[in-house]
Design an enzyme around this catalytic site. Sequence first.
Site, PDB file in Angstrom:
ATOM      1  N   CYS A 164     -45.488  23.030 -14.003  1.00 43.98           N
ATOM      2  CA  CYS A 164     -45.490  21.956 -12.986  1.00 43.98           C
ATOM      3  C   CYS A 164     -45.162  20.571 -13.439  1.00 43.98           C
ATOM      4  O   CYS A 164     -44.677  19.811 -12.606  1.00 43.98           O
ATOM      5  CB  CYS A 164     -46.654  21.911 -11.966  1.00 43.98           C
ATOM      6  SG  CYS A 164     -48.315  21.853 -12.856  1.00 43.98           S
ATOM      7  N   HIS A 193     -53.068  20.330 -11.347  1.00 42.39           N
ATOM      8  CA  HIS A 193     -51.596  20.777 -10.884  1.00 42.39           C
ATOM      9  C   HIS A 193     -50.781  19.390 -10.273  1.00 42.39           C
ATOM     10  O   HIS A 193     -51.333  18.623  -9.876  1.00 42.39           O
ATOM     11  CB  HIS A 193     -51.568  21.730  -9.604  1.00 42.39           C
ATOM     12  CG  HIS A 193     -50.424  22.309  -8.951  1.00 42.39           C
ATOM     13  ND1 HIS A 193     -49.598  23.004  -9.885  1.00 42.39           N
ATOM     14  CD2 HIS A 193     -49.803  22.049  -7.879  1.00 42.39           C
ATOM     15  CE1 HIS A 193     -48.283  23.079  -9.051  1.00 42.39           C
ATOM     16  NE2 HIS A 193     -48.556  22.687  -7.839  1.00 42.39           N
TER      17      HIS A 193
END
Length: 438
Positions: A87, A380
């Site tokens: 990510c 994230h």
Amino acid sequence: MCKDYVYDKDIEQIAKEEQGEALKLQASTSTEVSHQQCSVPGLGEKYPTWETTKPELELLGHNPRRRRITSSFTIGLRGLINLGNTCFMNCIVQALTHTPILRDFFLSDRHRCEMPSPELCLVCEMSSLFRELYSGNPSPHVPYKLLHLVWIHARHLAGYRQQDAHEFLIAALDVLHRHCKGDDAGKAANNPNHCNCIIDQIFTGGLQSDVTCQACHGVSTTIDPCWDISLDLPGSCTSFWPMSPGRESSVNGESHIPGITTLTDCLRRFTRPEHLGSSAKIKCGSCQSYQESTKQLTMNKLPVVACFHFKRFEHSAKQRRKITTYISFPLELDMTPFMASSKESRMNGQLQLPTNSGNDENKYSLFAVVNHQGTLESGHYTSFIRHHKDQWFKCDDAVITKASIKDVLDSEGYLLFYHKQVLEHESEKVKEMNTQAY
């Protein structure tokens, strides 16, 4: 099924053999191939860059209508598959592919690969990536080749561990800078890095450091190239410089709310004079002796794209932690107060900010924000990107959803990307027109 990707060695070997045969066949049947070529996906296919012919120019002249961009226009909005803790890469790719001037460069076939092995060229892969993301294909793209090249050229990022998006950005810009040396050859290098590649033309700014001797007040000035500005946050180990009590700021449209730190506050702290102390005496060129001094950082030259990095991840001898302090940032930013030319407006570390600088050359518009959710150990990355005008979208790996301006401005913010509202050649043209008018 887990829907994971499976790679078969036998199939890959067959694909390589077929690719080699296709290249041999193409070489035997092709009579003339331009020496300025770019690699494209497929069986090693090569194609010469497109140059408009006279009939094509006449056709364009007879058909001046162009495709209109509407609120439902989705070309360029394409998700990226997470290949295992990637990510950090996906959010930076979304920011780079929505950088207006960089997008124009890659979508107009400007890259000329001069590497002996084009398959290892990161710029060629970025060209391919831009074509994929702006192809109109709505299905998520799998950036496996980009990841592979990053592992090859930036070995410290190899593997499936969690990585820092800011670290990836700097590594990617460095590799792209090294791989696109042949582009725009002969063009004047108007940046502190003295390089005419597209990366330096867009991202390189000049950071000026003025060290003033406290004895003779002599000033030693150095200018270093920079791709981003890293800013300290309140709550970190370093002492933060807050706004004066009761003093309000309307700079960049930010009204100062007690308890909330703004991007302007961080920039003001970054550019304040800093006393180096008796333990860090330097040899003054004028006094020819070691003296205490003050150091001040300002922007000597602004880049086309300004990237601001909030130091949210703190690594000290005592602890490792993430700073979650909310920082307010504006849609439009005026960098005039932080220029070296505006240094006279600083008195005792306090900025005397003009109410209206009237200098459009130093004004920026926000077009991308990278955010980090979670902790140092488990987190994230996502990003907000401006598609066109005030249309904002949230990119969460393969999923892209529409977002409001409030969603963007209320986000925590880790990396902020601003684009100049007026480019240099445009400002020079305006100046020339104003001169002729008088």
